[in-house]
Design a protein around this motif. Structure first.
Motif, mmCIF file in Angstrom:
data_model
loop_
_atom_site.group_PDB
_atom_site.id
_atom_site.type_symbol
_atom_site.label_atom_id
_atom_site.label_comp_id
_atom_site.label_asym_id
_atom_site.label_seq_id
_atom_site.Cartn_x
_atom_site.Cartn_y
_atom_site.Cartn_z
ATOM 1 N N SER A 18 -88.744 80.388 -37.016
ATOM 2 C CA SER A 18 -90.180 80.307 -36.783
ATOM 3 C C SER A 18 -90.749 79.023 -37.395
ATOM 4 O O SER A 18 -90.480 78.703 -38.561
ATOM 5 N N GLU A 19 -91.554 78.313 -36.610
ATOM 6 C CA GLU A 19 -92.208 77.103 -37.125
ATOM 7 C C GLU A 19 -93.099 77.426 -38.327
ATOM 8 O O GLU A 19 -93.146 76.667 -39.291
ATOM 9 N N LYS A 20 -93.818 78.533 -38.229
ATOM 10 C CA LYS A 20 -94.722 78.923 -39.323
ATOM 11 C C LYS A 20 -93.950 79.124 -40.627
ATOM 12 O O LYS A 20 -94.386 78.692 -41.684
ATOM 13 N N TYR A 21 -92.808 79.787 -40.538
ATOM 14 C CA TYR A 21 -92.013 80.024 -41.749
ATOM 15 C C TYR A 21 -91.425 78.714 -42.255
ATOM 16 O O TYR A 21 -91.407 78.454 -43.459
ATOM 17 N N LEU A 22 -90.964 77.874 -41.347
ATOM 18 C CA LEU A 22 -90.413 76.579 -41.756
ATOM 19 C C LEU A 22 -91.454 75.706 -42.443
ATOM 20 O O LEU A 22 -91.126 74.943 -43.347
ATOM 21 N N GLU A 23 -92.719 75.819 -42.029
ATOM 22 C CA GLU A 23 -93.779 75.048 -42.684
ATOM 23 C C GLU A 23 -93.844 75.363 -44.173
ATOM 24 O O GLU A 23 -94.046 74.468 -44.997
ATOM 25 N N ILE A 24 -93.668 76.625 -44.521
ATOM 26 C CA ILE A 24 -93.683 77.046 -45.927
ATOM 27 C C ILE A 24 -92.498 76.430 -46.670
ATOM 28 O O ILE A 24 -92.637 75.893 -47.770
ATOM 29 N N VAL A 25 -91.334 76.503 -46.062
ATOM 30 C CA VAL A 25 -90.112 75.969 -46.660
ATOM 31 C C VAL A 25 -90.223 74.450 -46.841
ATOM 32 O O VAL A 25 -89.952 73.912 -47.913
ATOM 33 N N VAL A 26 -90.649 73.768 -45.791
ATOM 34 C CA VAL A 26 -90.736 72.306 -45.808
ATOM 35 C C VAL A 26 -91.742 71.823 -46.840
ATOM 36 O O VAL A 26 -91.527 70.807 -47.504
ATOM 37 N N LYS A 27 -92.823 72.545 -47.003
ATOM 38 C CA LYS A 27 -93.830 72.173 -48.000
ATOM 39 C C LYS A 27 -93.188 72.073 -49.388
ATOM 40 O O LYS A 27 -93.438 71.127 -50.134
ATOM 41 N N GLU A 28 -92.331 73.029 -49.727
ATOM 42 C CA GLU A 28 -91.649 72.995 -51.023
ATOM 43 C C GLU A 28 -90.625 71.868 -51.099
ATOM 44 O O GLU A 28 -90.452 71.249 -52.145
ATOM 45 N N LEU A 29 -89.954 71.590 -50.000
ATOM 46 C CA LEU A 29 -88.961 70.512 -49.980
ATOM 47 C C LEU A 29 -89.623 69.147 -50.151
ATOM 48 O O LEU A 29 -89.093 68.271 -50.830
ATOM 49 N N VAL A 30 -90.790 68.968 -49.541
ATOM 50 C CA VAL A 30 -91.539 67.706 -49.698
ATOM 51 C C VAL A 30 -92.061 67.605 -51.128
ATOM 52 O O VAL A 30 -91.925 66.563 -51.781
#
Length: 132
Positions: free
Chosen positions: A38-50
Motif C-alpha cells: 500500500s502506498e499509504k503504508y509505505l509513506e509512513i515507512v519512507v518518512k522514517e527512512l528519510v
C-alpha cells in the motif's frame, strides 16, 4: 522476536530503490506497485527512512527517493533497529539500560546474552548489496 511489517517493508523498499536508482530518483508509487505494498503504508515507512538519513527525497517532477550512500554501506541490522528499535531479546540487554541488579546472580543471563550475540552477528553480516 518478531520483525513487524514496518521493518520488513523498509528492507523491501530500500532493496527496490537500490535496484532501480540507476534511472534517477525512484517514485514511491513505482515501488509500491512492484512490491505490492500500500502506498499509504509505505509513506509512513519512507518518512522514517528519510528522517533517519538513509534516503534522499526530491519533490516535484522527476522526484522520488534514492539511497544517500552505496548499498554496501547499509547494514541490515542497523536498518531493522531504525524501524523496530533495539533487537535485544530481553530488556536488560537493551543499549543504554542500567545493569540489572540481578545480573551477577542471574542464571539465565548468559543464555540471553548469547542469543543477543547470535542475532547481532547474523544480521550485521548483511548489507543491502547482498540482496541485489
Amino acid at each position: 522476536m518478531i520483525i513487524s511489517t514496518k521493518g520488513r517493508y523498509a528492507l523491501r523498499f530500500l532493496i527496490d530503490i537500490a535496484q532501480h536508482q540507476g534511472d534517477g530518483y525512484v517514485t514511491l508509487k513505482d515501488v509500491a506497485k512492484r512490491q505490492e505494498i500500500s502506498e499509504k503504508y509505505l509513506e509512513i515507512v519512507v518518512k522514517e527512512l528519510v528522517k533517519s538519513g538513509l534516503l534522499a527525497a526530491l519533490r516535484g517532477k522527476g522526484g522520488g527517493y534514492r539511497l544517500r550512500r552505496p548499498p554496501e554501506e547499509y547494514n541490515i541490522k542497523s536498518i531493522i533497529e531504525i524501524m523496530e528499535g533495539p533487537l535485544a531479546p530481553v530488556a536488560c540487554l537493551e543499549p543504554g539500560r542500567a545493569d540489572c541488579p540481578r545480573k551477577v546472580g542471574c542464571k539465565t543471563f548468559p543464555l540471553w546474552q548469547g542469543l543477543d550475540n547470535v542475532i547481532s552477528t547474523y544480521l550485521s553480516q548483511f548489507s543491502l548489496a547482498d540482496f541485489l
